[in-house]
Design an enzyme around this catalytic site. Structure first.
Site, short mmCIF file in Angstrom:
data_model
loop_
_atom_site.label_atom_id
_atom_site.label_comp_id
_atom_site.label_asym_id
_atom_site.label_seq_id
_atom_site.Cartn_x
_atom_site.Cartn_y
_atom_site.Cartn_z
N HIS A 64 0.84 -1.15 0.07
CA HIS A 64 0.01 -0.17 0.01
C HIS A 64 0.86 1.38 0.01
CE1 HIS A 64 -3.80 1.94 1.48
NE2 HIS A 64 -3.15 2.99 0.99
N HIS A 66 1.91 5.43 -2.21
CA HIS A 66 1.22 6.24 -3.17
C HIS A 66 2.74 7.04 -3.74
CE1 HIS A 66 -2.94 6.29 -1.68
NE2 HIS A 66 -2.42 6.07 -0.77
N LEU A 67 2.97 6.60 -5.04
CA LEU A 67 3.92 7.36 -5.74
C LEU A 67 3.56 8.32 -6.43
CD1 LEU A 67 5.47 3.77 -6.98
CD2 LEU A 67 6.22 5.16 -5.03
N HIS A 183 -10.42 1.08 0.97
CA HIS A 183 -10.31 2.16 1.95
C HIS A 183 -11.79 2.40 2.15
CE1 HIS A 183 -9.17 6.53 2.83
NE2 HIS A 183 -10.22 6.65 2.79
N ASP A 309 1.35 2.61 3.74
CA ASP A 309 0.52 3.95 3.39
C ASP A 309 1.51 4.98 2.97
OD1 ASP A 309 -1.58 5.10 2.13
OD2 ASP A 309 -2.74 5.13 4.04
N GLY A 328 -2.09 12.21 5.05
CA GLY A 328 -1.00 11.51 4.62
C GLY A 328 0.31 11.64 5.12
O1 DOR Z 1 -3.65 9.51 4.36
C1 DOR Z 1 -4.12 9.06 3.58
N1 DOR Z 1 -3.36 9.56 2.38
N2 DOR Z 1 -4.86 8.49 3.22
C2 DOR Z 1 -5.59 8.22 2.16
O2 DOR Z 1 -6.40 7.41 2.34
C3 DOR Z 1 -5.02 8.67 0.96
C4 DOR Z 1 -3.80 9.05 1.21
C5 DOR Z 1 -3.19 9.93 -0.05
O3 DOR Z 1 -3.40 9.89 -1.25
O4 DOR Z 1 -2.40 11.03 0.47
ZN ZN Z 2 -6.86 4.88 2.18
ZN ZN Z 3 -3.47 4.98 0.98
#
Ligand code: DOR
Ligand code: ZN
Ligand code: ZN
Length: 427
Positions: A64, A66-67, A183, A309, A328
């Site tokens: 999990h 995010h790039l 999610h 995450d 995030g």
């Molecule tokens: O904290 C988070 N950041 N939760 C999410 O569901 C999305 C993620 C993001 O894309 O920054």
């Molecule tokens: Zn999420």
């Molecule tokens: Zn996420």
């Protein structure tokens, strides 16, 4: 020429620890020799890495992350994100589709895979979205996305609000033998709150995100998973109620798996020092009772795996403050050392348990052929210095963003060499 990794400490899920020599040739693990056997490896013509006293682990797997590419390259891109992952010891990462455009077409999947091949240093596996544009209105072409190489479907960043949409998605995914990754967040219970509904929100006069906004989706979805037979995977579990529902569903034989992030294992709302958006993430930091519940759930197998995450956002974005900044925090570069320091060194977990939940377990949950040091497998290897204590320094962060609440924390257990597909990608 291959690489001999000599005298490293290997550990299995039962915490059986053995000193081994490992030979990497091309992209494979060619040989593993028990160091006590007395067989001295012929190292001539090979690169040699002295791993004495260090952990030699299968490369970590993060399902999990995010790039941010395409569309949000000011936060991160595949080049910087995979280097950040390599610094954290990760060799396989599964990237979330909330990019711009979102990963909802074959073209975008191809874009990610091409970019990963040219710019990336570790393996990148994309998710495709459940719904077009993550708007919750229309399913994507699951079969085409599968064909293009996604590992599952998720609208991460938002919850799928319609139960019927989720049920249709699950039925379709089940027919293709693919998982749904959720999610869990009911929008009617959130109304734009930045933190947990609890002591911090009350003290600062903020609206709060209630536990039920997560757990209601978990409860709904395990019933839909039961009805459709899909493999249903719950993202970033943060509440005691979600844990209870997952535990119950598993006892019932429903095909559900779940993940938890280091920050939800380590921090509660009571730790938030003030209105600093580096402590803002979704789901938010909950109560100490929730923290205890997710720890116990990981320990008893209710929660299967650890993920980060990893969610980079720039300093300017985070400077907008608790109310306006995006949700995030970073994950890759502190995940192992945080958990090693706070759970293994304190005697709560064995080293084998931690390594298993970051390597073999995620591979098993998602049917990946990684997370192992077996001869013949792909040479994804992380070497960790278990002895050096070092502070988390902002200047050393490899990610393009710096948004982490862990700056200044003194931690032990730092990855020092990361080998992905037989190549040293961090050292
Ligand atoms: O904290 C988070 N950041 N939760 C999410 O569901 C999305 C993620 C993001 O894309 O920054
Ligand atoms: Zn999420
Ligand atoms: Zn996420």
């Amino acid at each position: 020429m291959g690489i001999w990794i000599l005298n490293g400490l290997t550990v299995d899920a039962n915490n059986v620890q053995t000193t081994k020599h490992v030979l990497v040739e091309n992209d494979k693990i060619a040989l593993v020799v028990d160091a006590l056997s007395g067989d001295v490896p012929q190292t001539e013509g090979h690169e040699v890495i002295d791993a004495a006293g260090k952990l030699v682990s299968p490369g970590f797997i993060d399902m999990h992350v995010h790039l941010r590419e395409p569309g949000f390259e000011h936060k991160e891109n595949i080049a910087t994100g995979t280097r950040s992952a390599a610094r954290g010891g990760f060799t396989t990462i599964a990237c979330m589709p909330n990019t711009r455009p979102v990963i909802d077409t074959v073209d975008t999947v191809n874009y990610i895979l091409d970019k990963a091949a040219t710019d990336g240093v570790v393996r990148v596996i994309p998710y495709g979205t459940i719904t077009k544009n993550e708007l919750g209105r229309e399913l994507t072409d699951f079969a085409a996305l599968k064909e293009a190489g996604v590992i599952g479907y998720t609208d991460d960043g938002v919850g799928v609000q319609s139960a019927q949409m989720m049920k249709d998605a699950m039925a379709l995914a089940a027919s293709l033998g693919m998982p749904i990754i959720a999610h869990c967040e009911d929008d009617t219970l959130v109304v734009g709150a930045p933190v947990n509904e609890g002591t911090f929100a009350t003290k600062h006069g903020l609206k709060g995100i209630p536990n039920e906004s997560e757990a209601i989706h978990v409860g709904r979805d395990v019933l839909l998973a039961e009805a459709t037979g899909v493999h249903y995977h719950v993202c970033h579990v943060s509440t005691e109620q979600s844990v209870r529902l997952i535990r119950h569903a598993k006892q019932f034989g429903i095909k559900v798996t779940a993940e938890v992030c280091p920050h939800h294992l380590l921090l509660s709302e009571e730790d938030i020092p003030g209105m600093d958006a580096n402590w803002k993430m979704n789901p938010p930091l909950r109560t100490p009772r929730d923290v205890q519940a997710v720890i116990e759930a990981l320990e008893d197998g209710t929660i299967d795996i650890i993920v980060t995450d990893h969610a980079p956002h720039t300093e300017e974005e985070k400077a907008k403050g608790m109310l306006l900044a995006p949700f995030g925090i970073l994950g890759f570069e502190t995940a192992f050392s945080l958990l090693y320091t706070k759970f293994v060194l304190t005697g709560k977990w064995t080293l084998g348990f931690l390594v298993d939940r970051m390597t073999k377990k995620p591979a098993d949950v998602f049917g990946l052929p990684y997370g192992t040091l077996e001869v013949g497998s792909v040479a994804d290897i992380t070497i960790v210095d278990l002895d050096t204590t070092k502070a988390v320094l902002k200047e050393e962060i490899v990610s393009r963003s710096k948004n982490t609440p862990f700056i200044g924390w003194e931690l032990r257990g730092w990855p020092v060499v990361t080998i992905a597909s037989g190549k040293v990608v961090y050292s």
